[in-house]
Scaffold this motif. Sequence first.
Motif, PDB file in Angstrom:
ATOM      1  N   ASP A  91      -8.742 -63.635   3.499  1.00 17.96           N
ATOM      2  CA  ASP A  91      -8.327 -62.804   2.374  1.00 17.96           C
ATOM      3  C   ASP A  91      -8.919 -63.326   1.064  1.00 17.96           C
ATOM      4  N   ASN A  92      -8.918 -64.650   0.907  1.00 17.41           N
ATOM      5  CA  ASN A  92      -9.490 -65.239  -0.312  1.00 17.41           C
ATOM      6  C   ASN A  92     -10.992 -64.985  -0.405  1.00 17.41           C
ATOM      7  N   MET A  93     -11.668 -65.026   0.740  1.00 13.84           N
ATOM      8  CA  MET A  93     -13.085 -64.654   0.754  1.00 13.84           C
ATOM      9  C   MET A  93     -13.271 -63.254   0.194  1.00 13.84           C
ATOM     10  N   ALA A  94     -12.519 -62.313   0.718  1.00 10.79           N
ATOM     11  CA  ALA A  94     -12.660 -60.926   0.297  1.00 10.79           C
ATOM     12  C   ALA A  94     -12.350 -60.765  -1.192  1.00 10.79           C
ATOM     13  N   ALA A  95     -11.323 -61.464  -1.676  1.00 10.88           N
ATOM     14  CA  ALA A  95     -10.931 -61.351  -3.084  1.00 10.88           C
ATOM     15  C   ALA A  95     -12.013 -61.871  -4.013  1.00 10.88           C
ATOM     16  N   ASN A  96     -12.846 -62.779  -3.525  1.00  9.49           N
ATOM     17  CA  ASN A  96     -13.915 -63.355  -4.342  1.00  9.49           C
ATOM     18  C   ASN A  96     -15.288 -62.793  -3.986  1.00  9.49           C
ATOM     19  N   ASP A  97     -15.301 -61.716  -3.210  1.00 13.49           N
ATOM     20  CA  ASP A  97     -16.535 -61.027  -2.815  1.00 13.49           C
ATOM     21  C   ASP A  97     -17.500 -61.950  -2.072  1.00 13.49           C
ATOM     22  N   VAL A  98     -16.949 -62.866  -1.274  1.00 13.28           N
ATOM     23  CA  VAL A  98     -17.747 -63.676  -0.348  1.00 13.28           C
ATOM     24  C   VAL A  98     -17.699 -62.929   0.979  1.00 13.28           C
ATOM     25  N   ARG A  99     -18.771 -62.226   1.291  1.00 20.13           N
ATOM     26  CA  ARG A  99     -18.684 -61.191   2.326  1.00 20.13           C
ATOM     27  C   ARG A  99     -19.053 -61.660   3.721  1.00 20.13           C
ATOM     28  N   GLN A 100     -19.749 -62.783   3.826  1.00 22.37           N
ATOM     29  CA  GLN A 100     -20.092 -63.322   5.140  1.00 22.37           C
ATOM     30  C   GLN A 100     -20.047 -64.838   5.085  1.00 22.37           C
ATOM     31  N   ALA A 101     -19.904 -65.443   6.253  1.00 16.80           N
ATOM     32  CA  ALA A 101     -19.873 -66.904   6.334  1.00 16.80           C
ATOM     33  C   ALA A 101     -20.479 -67.335   7.661  1.00 16.80           C
ATOM     34  N   LEU A 102     -21.106 -68.501   7.631  1.00 11.61           N
ATOM     35  CA  LEU A 102     -21.699 -69.092   8.820  1.00 11.61           C
ATOM     36  C   LEU A 102     -20.851 -70.288   9.237  1.00 11.61           C
ATOM     37  N   ALA A 103     -20.211 -70.175  10.406  1.00  9.30           N
ATOM     38  CA  ALA A 103     -19.369 -71.240  10.947  1.00  9.30           C
ATOM     39  C   ALA A 103     -20.245 -72.172  11.776  1.00  9.30           C
ATOM     40  N   ILE A 104     -20.245 -73.437  11.410  1.00 11.36           N
ATOM     41  CA  ILE A 104     -21.208 -74.396  11.943  1.00 11.36           C
ATOM     42  C   ILE A 104     -20.621 -75.203  13.089  1.00 11.36           C
ATOM     43  N   GLY A 139     -11.010 -81.992  -5.187  1.00 10.27           N
ATOM     44  CA  GLY A 139      -9.807 -82.661  -4.713  1.00 10.27           C
ATOM     45  C   GLY A 139      -8.924 -81.786  -3.857  1.00 10.27           C
ATOM     46  N   LYS A 140      -9.161 -80.492  -3.871  1.00  9.83           N
ATOM     47  CA  LYS A 140      -8.412 -79.564  -3.031  1.00  9.83           C
ATOM     48  C   LYS A 140      -9.159 -79.328  -1.725  1.00  9.83           C
ATOM     49  N   THR A 141      -8.477 -78.730  -0.763  1.00 11.42           N
ATOM     50  CA  THR A 141      -9.147 -78.325   0.465  1.00 11.42           C
ATOM     51  C   THR A 141     -10.126 -77.212   0.137  1.00 11.42           C
ATOM     52  N   ASN A 142     -11.383 -77.427   0.476  1.00  9.89           N
ATOM     53  CA  ASN A 142     -12.405 -76.430   0.176  1.00  9.89           C
ATOM     54  C   ASN A 142     -12.292 -75.254   1.135  1.00  9.89           C
ATOM     55  N   GLU A 143     -12.762 -74.098   0.713  1.00  8.44           N
ATOM     56  CA  GLU A 143     -12.771 -72.903   1.554  1.00  8.44           C
ATOM     57  C   GLU A 143     -13.877 -71.983   1.081  1.00  8.44           C
ATOM     58  N   PRO A 144     -14.307 -71.039   1.923  1.00 14.16           N
ATOM     59  CA  PRO A 144     -15.464 -70.215   1.582  1.00 14.16           C
ATOM     60  C   PRO A 144     -15.369 -69.503   0.237  1.00 14.16           C
ATOM     61  N   ALA A 145     -14.176 -69.099  -0.176  1.00 15.81           N
ATOM     62  CA  ALA A 145     -14.040 -68.413  -1.460  1.00 15.81           C
ATOM     63  C   ALA A 145     -14.567 -69.247  -2.613  1.00 15.81           C
ATOM     64  N   TYR A 146     -14.517 -70.569  -2.476  1.00 16.26           N
ATOM     65  CA  TYR A 146     -14.899 -71.446  -3.580  1.00 16.26           C
ATOM     66  C   TYR A 146     -16.416 -71.540  -3.775  1.00 16.26           C
ATOM     67  N   VAL A 147     -17.186 -70.944  -2.890  1.00 12.27           N
ATOM     68  CA  VAL A 147     -18.638 -70.941  -3.092  1.00 12.27           C
ATOM     69  C   VAL A 147     -18.999 -70.236  -4.395  1.00 12.27           C
ATOM     70  N   LYS A 148     -18.104 -69.386  -4.873  1.00 11.70           N
ATOM     71  CA  LYS A 148     -18.329 -68.703  -6.147  1.00 11.70           C
ATOM     72  C   LYS A 148     -18.484 -69.708  -7.291  1.00 11.70           C
ATOM     73  N   HIS A 149     -17.710 -70.789  -7.266  1.00 11.10           N
ATOM     74  CA  HIS A 149     -17.787 -71.775  -8.339  1.00 11.10           C
ATOM     75  C   HIS A 149     -19.134 -72.500  -8.323  1.00 11.10           C
ATOM     76  N   THR A 150     -19.638 -72.772  -7.138  1.00 10.40           N
ATOM     77  CA  THR A 150     -20.951 -73.408  -7.034  1.00 10.40           C
ATOM     78  C   THR A 150     -22.038 -72.479  -7.554  1.00 10.40           C
ATOM     79  N   ALA A 151     -21.966 -71.217  -7.198  1.00  9.40           N
ATOM     80  CA  ALA A 151     -22.953 -70.244  -7.684  1.00  9.40           C
ATOM     81  C   ALA A 151     -22.884 -70.099  -9.201  1.00  9.40           C
ATOM     82  N   GLU A 152     -21.677 -70.092  -9.750  1.00  9.08           N
ATOM     83  CA  GLU A 152     -21.530 -69.997 -11.208  1.00  9.08           C
ATOM     84  C   GLU A 152     -22.140 -71.220 -11.892  1.00  9.08           C
ATOM     85  N   PHE A 153     -21.915 -72.400 -11.314  1.00  7.25           N
ATOM     86  CA  PHE A 153     -22.484 -73.621 -11.894  1.00  7.25           C
ATOM     87  C   PHE A 153     -24.012 -73.590 -11.842  1.00  7.25           C
TER      88      PHE A 153
END
Length: 261
Positions: free
Chosen positions: A23-36, A212-226
Amino acid sequence: MLIDSHCHLNFPDLMNRLPEVLDNMAANDVRQALAISVSRDTYTQVQALADAHEHIFCTVGVHPDEENAAEFLAEEMIAIAQAQPKVVGIGETGLDYHWCKGDLTWQHDRFRAHIQAANATKLPLIIHTRDAGHDTLDVLRAEKAHGGVIHCFTEDVAFARGALDLGFYISFSGIVTFKNAQQIQEAAKFVPQDRILVETDAPFLAPVPKRGKTNEPAYVKHTAEFLAQLRGETFAEVEQYSCDNFYRLFDQVPRIDKAFI
């Protein structure tokens, strides 16, 4: 839109709250993810996640850190990749001299097996390298690796140039946002637009302001913004070229024009 090009959705910190994570992915428009994939024992978990969710894809491979981990033979990875359409990459694989010491013949052998599987399937390699940059490039050259991505980039401009010369892409994680990451930031300014991916490596390495928090795919937005601010680009530009690059490299992943919820 964005794509998280490297995450570990099957790890308990994410798997135990998967509906919220998606749900957090969708809310941040992270539309796909690669599970490694990182082990033979847990490969079926990432495969099951990919099969269950249209917007999740996966890889097959064994991480370089554990000497006694059960191995995939190159032939097995080839067979899995050919049989499973949601498997779109080989790895993660590579060399790690930070956690692993002594005679690392086993690690080099594992790395070569993955390169052989990637070359045979023409799927991209997902490369992990830590304190082993020179040897990583040497093995890739010797084995004539056809291409892939240096994930969670932590090296310098010289290494980035060497990887680019071999046809590899460079993926930046939340580490690039850290105050002490000047070397990585210089590399992030050096790498051309047509070779950059973004990732989380979730549940690890959450970017500022989530450090310091548990990372999740939605947070890739912050890296892209940086990255946009660092490189003097717009966020929309980073969105566009990072997605274009992902689809060019992982060419078995279909483009989408909608969010999944």
